[in-house]
Design an enzyme around this catalytic site. Structure first.
Site, PDB file in Angstrom:
ATOM      1  CG  HIS A 183      -8.891   1.453   2.759  1.00  0.00           C
ATOM      2  ND1 HIS A 183      -7.972   2.085   2.216  1.00  0.00           N
ATOM      3  CD2 HIS A 183      -8.138   0.357   3.466  1.00  0.00           C
ATOM      4  CE1 HIS A 183      -6.734   1.598   2.710  1.00  0.00           C
ATOM      5  NE2 HIS A 183      -6.928   0.764   3.363  1.00  0.00           N
ATOM      6  CD  GLU A 208      -3.274  -1.107   2.008  1.00  0.00           C
ATOM      7  OE1 GLU A 208      -3.206   0.026   2.780  1.00  0.00           O
ATOM      8  OE2 GLU A 208      -4.066  -1.739   2.229  1.00  0.00           O
TER       9      GLU A 208
END
Length: 282
Positions: free
Chosen positions: A189, A155
């Protein structure tokens, strides 16, 4: 500075940089669900299933590789491989400072939750501890590997290193990268809403991950090192969100409240001194 280095290594327009940021986010999240089209009969498997985790490891690793190749497309002719790596925060110098100081700052910010956990008599001393995480790894569980290793590394490579460098090379200011690029990270997300997670929880995750993105982007730009946001990300994943709702039920609630306040004050007091670019050779 990180911005100057990025602009000396990559060449792209503001629009190309912004579209690149969007593409990186889409590629990362899309890769997590690509397997649903390959194995549609298994798309109902929970995210903690070892088969799902292994496949997602492959997905995000592939996206990182593609991301590096994509960034290489925008490199200037005179730039070297070493220039390319440095612009992405992949350095071999000043790594000790970059590993220790931002993580220490984050631990100071979490002083309240840490004190709350240590002094709670009803808290399982072993649950969530480093020892328990190590035992899970030795038993073959992939969950800690996902939360503490693969997730933070991939990430941060995509949303901080690659995205941050390309955005700045395209004309985004460091301030804009700190405040606005984490929106890509937070929106990434939102895919949890498609897994049955309550909308309210997903919105909360969006806010929390965006706030974390601000901090991670700040550490990356101030240190010029990828190791800083990676370790901070792993630390935050391990700690989880502070248990604010249990503070008033804590037997030492006033000390806990004091620790929360002290942690926040100390964090902001030390934030700029401990992330001074000169400490990291910037």
């Amino acid at each position: 500075s990180v911005a100057e280095k990025a602009r000396s290594v990559f060449e792209l327009s503001f629009l190309e940089a912004t579209v690149s940021g969007f593409l990186l986010a889409v590629w990362y999240v899309g890769s997590l669900y690509a397997w649903n089209f390959i194995f549609p009969e298994e798309k109902s498997l929970p995210r903690d299933n070892s088969k799902v985790i292994r496949r997602r490891f492959i997905s995000v690793g592939t996206v990182c590789a593609i991301g590096f190749l994509y960034a290489w497309m925008w490199i200037r002719e005179e730039a070297t491989v070493w220039d390319f790596l440095i612009a992405l925060g992949i350095r071999t110098d000043y790594w000790v400072q970059a590993a220790v100081l931002p993580t220490l700052l984050t631990a100071i910010l979490f002083l309240g939750p840490l004190f709350q956990s240590v002094t709670d008599p009803e808290e399982d001393d072993d649950e969530g501890s480093i020892q328990e995480v190590w035992r899970q790894m030795r038993r073959g569980s992939l969950i800690p590997w996902r939360n503490l290793v693969v997730g933070p590394i991939t990430e941060e490579v995509v949303f901080r290193s690659l995205m941050g460098a390309l955005l700045m090379a395209g004309g985004w200011s460091p301030t804009a990268v700190i405040w606005f690029s984490p929106i890509f990270f937070g929106v990434a997300h939102l895919h949890h809403v498609f897994t049955g997670t309550a909308v309210a929880v997903v919105v909360f995750q969006l806010l929390y991950t965006t706030v974390f993105g601000w901090m991670a982007s700040f550490f990356f730009l101030r240190t010029g090192h990828m190791i800083a946001p990676i370790l901070v990300h792993g630390f935050c994943n391990h700690q989880g969100f502070p248990a604010f709702n249990y503070i008033l039920d804590h037997p030492k609630k006033y000390l806990v409240i004091g620790a929360y306040v002290l942690g926040v004050i100390a964090f902001f007091a030390l934030l700029f001194p401990l992330t001074a670019p000169s400490i990291y050779g910037m």
